[in-house]
Design an enzyme around this catalytic site. Structure first.
Site, PDB file in Angstrom:
ATOM      1  N   HIS A  23      43.439  32.521  47.969  1.00 51.84           N
ATOM      2  CA  HIS A  23      43.198  31.611  46.856  1.00 51.84           C
ATOM      3  C   HIS A  23      41.727  31.218  46.763  1.00 51.84           C
ATOM      4  O   HIS A  23      41.166  31.107  45.668  1.00 51.84           O
ATOM      5  CB  HIS A  23      44.053  30.348  47.013  1.00 51.84           C
ATOM      6  CG  HIS A  23      45.518  30.599  46.881  1.00 51.84           C
ATOM      7  ND1 HIS A  23      46.264  30.166  45.813  1.00 51.84           N
ATOM      8  CD2 HIS A  23      46.389  31.259  47.693  1.00 51.84           C
ATOM      9  CE1 HIS A  23      47.530  30.532  45.959  1.00 51.84           C
ATOM     10  NE2 HIS A  23      47.625  31.192  47.113  1.00 51.84           N
ATOM     11  N   HIS A 370      48.979  45.812  52.082  1.00 51.11           N
ATOM     12  CA  HIS A 370      50.193  45.069  51.760  1.00 51.11           C
ATOM     13  C   HIS A 370      50.303  44.796  50.270  1.00 51.11           C
ATOM     14  O   HIS A 370      51.321  44.314  49.802  1.00 51.11           O
ATOM     15  CB  HIS A 370      50.212  43.755  52.532  1.00 51.11           C
ATOM     16  CG  HIS A 370      49.080  42.832  52.167  1.00 51.11           C
ATOM     17  ND1 HIS A 370      47.774  43.258  52.078  1.00 51.11           N
ATOM     18  CD2 HIS A 370      49.060  41.503  51.859  1.00 51.11           C
ATOM     19  CE1 HIS A 370      47.002  42.235  51.744  1.00 51.11           C
ATOM     20  NE2 HIS A 370      47.749  41.173  51.602  1.00 51.11           N
ATOM     21  N   TRP A 373      47.148  40.541  45.800  1.00 53.20           N
ATOM     22  CA  TRP A 373      46.431  40.785  44.544  1.00 53.20           C
ATOM     23  C   TRP A 373      44.939  40.993  44.758  1.00 53.20           C
ATOM     24  O   TRP A 373      44.324  41.855  44.136  1.00 53.20           O
ATOM     25  CB  TRP A 373      46.671  39.651  43.558  1.00 53.20           C
ATOM     26  CG  TRP A 373      46.058  39.904  42.206  1.00 53.20           C
ATOM     27  CD1 TRP A 373      45.159  39.117  41.548  1.00 53.20           C
ATOM     28  CD2 TRP A 373      46.300  41.028  41.334  1.00 53.20           C
ATOM     29  NE1 TRP A 373      44.825  39.666  40.333  1.00 53.20           N
ATOM     30  CE2 TRP A 373      45.514  40.848  40.172  1.00 53.20           C
ATOM     31  CE3 TRP A 373      47.100  42.170  41.437  1.00 53.20           C
ATOM     32  CZ2 TRP A 373      45.505  41.767  39.126  1.00 53.20           C
ATOM     33  CZ3 TRP A 373      47.087  43.076  40.387  1.00 53.20           C
ATOM     34  CH2 TRP A 373      46.308  42.879  39.260  1.00 53.20           C
ATOM     35  N   ASN A 374      44.326  40.237  45.658  1.00 52.75           N
ATOM     36  CA  ASN A 374      42.899  40.435  45.918  1.00 52.75           C
ATOM     37  C   ASN A 374      42.631  41.834  46.461  1.00 52.75           C
ATOM     38  O   ASN A 374      41.704  42.515  46.023  1.00 52.75           O
ATOM     39  CB  ASN A 374      42.378  39.383  46.905  1.00 52.75           C
ATOM     40  CG  ASN A 374      42.303  38.007  46.286  1.00 52.75           C
ATOM     41  OD1 ASN A 374      42.063  37.861  45.104  1.00 52.75           O
ATOM     42  ND2 ASN A 374      42.538  36.991  47.097  1.00 52.75           N
ATOM     43  N   ASP A 394      54.245  38.481  45.515  1.00 57.01           N
ATOM     44  CA  ASP A 394      53.924  39.360  44.382  1.00 57.01           C
ATOM     45  C   ASP A 394      53.649  40.795  44.802  1.00 57.01           C
ATOM     46  O   ASP A 394      53.429  41.663  43.949  1.00 57.01           O
ATOM     47  CB  ASP A 394      52.706  38.817  43.638  1.00 57.01           C
ATOM     48  CG  ASP A 394      51.456  38.779  44.520  1.00 57.01           C
ATOM     49  OD1 ASP A 394      51.582  38.550  45.735  1.00 57.01           O
ATOM     50  OD2 ASP A 394      50.342  38.967  43.993  1.00 57.01           O
TER      51      ASP A 394
END
Length: 484
Positions: A23, A370, A373-374, A394
């Site tokens: 985050h 994995h 998203w980053n 996600d």
């Protein structure tokens, strides 16, 4: 002719992520983008995270730490002292953060305003759904910031509103799910928290609560780019539009406006030097493996991956967080000690690294991930084909897109015991590194790399969205001043 932005005092934006690596990274990059446009920016994090950031910067080159010199850092309390163990109970941790952290965050805003650094906007992490109430208290507009893909944003919103119904374990499993703007999704393609087998009920509540105050936000921003998720973004326009401002990664790897900006600068772990080792390897010869900052691998899975890497014969660089597998450390240590001795000329295992630097090193030829998203965006920016081993959240949806929509990677199959076996690891590495299929995956990845860069350069889709966001903040500032 002088622009409106140049005629008035620049806005002051407070950027407030949840204090976790996945985050903090994109929100810090967004903060940098605002600073580059001459805005004043304050980055807020917890006392514990700030201490970890400082410790991780020990020995880091000056050009990396200099990236933060124009950003004010403020801290809030989590409700526990920084030397205490992290609270494992999700509900308790977030309740404390809201009560204690919220109170200390209000104190930060009050102090900034009293010092003449009047806050013009608060950009807050979507999981901190209590921030809009504080923004309203100070009559400051807020921006809801989504740290995952627009596809996942759409999926969660459709479940939150009831437009798509979740199934429990007693009901018939959904064969195919249709959501506007998205490809057809199987049950295994949706985020794991929405699946009947989800064991993390508190995290599902946390995810859904993100939307409970979204109507109070003036802007909704997302770390993606329109070319990557055009249909998904367009489909949400009639519900709750999201404005893409990414991919939010260091400038040196995107638009090139700041060649010195080569790192996110918000590491919570100290990175090890692996560049010297990579420099000894041939171009595109190294398999890079990392599963992010959270614990996801069992001892059995680590062993299967290790044996698959060894059998592939290809060089590898593996980021392995053994500190996250404390209950298995002793037995893992014994296994890995022998494994490392046997592969001393083939591989290197480190506890953490500066991932963008590694992914863009010429010796790296592929990425096993994995699908956080980053990491997904970083693989696209680096033009690398990938193997996906999604675990939760996600990651399952990202893996679907990587394999079937963007066609830049392969999802590894699991055995009946839920493990990706050594033979699957070996076979898939050889497919990417040695076959025509791997060549095609690389070509597709390089095309997305080009489009991602185009989105962030001057006049690109995300660049224009960031400028538009700033112009709207300024317009509100002007109206507020005139009304006063």
């Amino acid at each position: 002719m002088e622009s409106l932005r140049e005629r008035i005092k620049q806005p002051h934006v407070v950027v407030f992520p949840y204090a976790a690596q996945g985050h903090m990274n994109p929100l810090m990059e967004f903060a940098k983008r605002l600073v580059c446009r001459n805005l004043h920016v304050t980055f807020v994090t917890t006392e514990r995270a700030r201490e970890q950031m400082i410790q991780s910067q020990d020995g880091v080159p000056a050009h990396v730490t200099n990236a933060l010199q124009d950003i004010r850092i403020e801290t809030i309390s989590e409700g526990v002292s920084s030397d205490c163990e992290e609270i494992k109970d999700v509900d308790m941790r977030f309740d404390l953060l809201k009560k204690v952290g919220g109170l200390t965050f209000e104190g930060v805003i009050e102090r900034l305003n009293s010092q003449g650094h009047t806050v013009s906007c608060i950009v807050y992490d979507a999981v901190l759904n209590w921030v809009p109430d504080i923004a309203n208290k100070f009559n400051v507009p807020s921006a809801f910031f989504w740290t995952q893909s627009c596809a996942v944003y759409s999926i969660y919103y459709h479940f939150y509103t009831g437009m798509v119904k979740a199934k429990d374990e007693t009901e018939t499993v959904i064969d195919v799910m249709e959501i506007p703007g998205l490809p057809k999704l199987c049950q295994s393609d949706i985020p794991s928290f929405l699946q009947p087998s989800n064991p993390y009920e508190p995290l599902l509540r946390l995810v859904m609560n993100q939307f409970s105050t979204i109507s109070q936000a003036t802007w909704i921003l997302g770390n993606s780019f329109s070319e990557l998720e055009m249909a998904e973004v367009k489909a949400m326009d009639s519900f709750i539009p999201i404005r893409t401002v990414g991919p939010l990664l260091p400038s040196a790897f995107l638009d090139g406006n700041d060649p010195q900006d080569q790192d996110v600068s918000t590491h919570l772990c100290k990175a090890e030097n692996c560049i010297d080792w990579l420099n000894t390897k041939e171009a595109s010869s190294v398999v890079y493996i990392s599963f992010g900052s959270l614990p996801i691998l069992s001892k059995a899975q680590i062993i299967e991956i290790a044996l698959g890497l060894k059998a592939s014969g290809h060089c590898f660089l593996w980021v392995l967080r053994l500190d996250l597998n404390k209950e298995e450390n002793n037995t893992l240590h014994d296994f890995l000690e022998g494994f490392l001795e046997e592969t001393i000329d083939q591989g290197l295992v480190v506890s953490w690294c500066r991932q963008m630097t590694v992914l863009n090193h010429p010796s790296v030829g592929m990425f096993i991930t994995h699908c956080g998203w980053n990491s997904t965006l970083e693989s696209l920016i680096s033009g690398l084909p990938i193997l996906t081993i999604p675990h939760w959240s996600d990651q399952t949806t990202n893996s679907k897109y990587i394999e079937e929509v963007w066609k830049t990677g392969i999802r590894l199959n699991k055995t009946e015991h839920g493990l990706v076996g050594r033979d699957e690891v070996e076979k898939s590495i050889k497919t990417v590194m040695e076959s025509e299929e791997g060549v095609d995956l690389r070509k597709n990845a390089l095309q997305w790399k080009i489009l991602a860069k185009q989105a962030m350069v001057k006049g690109g889709s995300s660049d224009k969205n960031i400028d538009g966001f700033i112009d709207e903040i300024i317009a509100r500032k002007v109206v507020s001043r005139h009304n006063y």
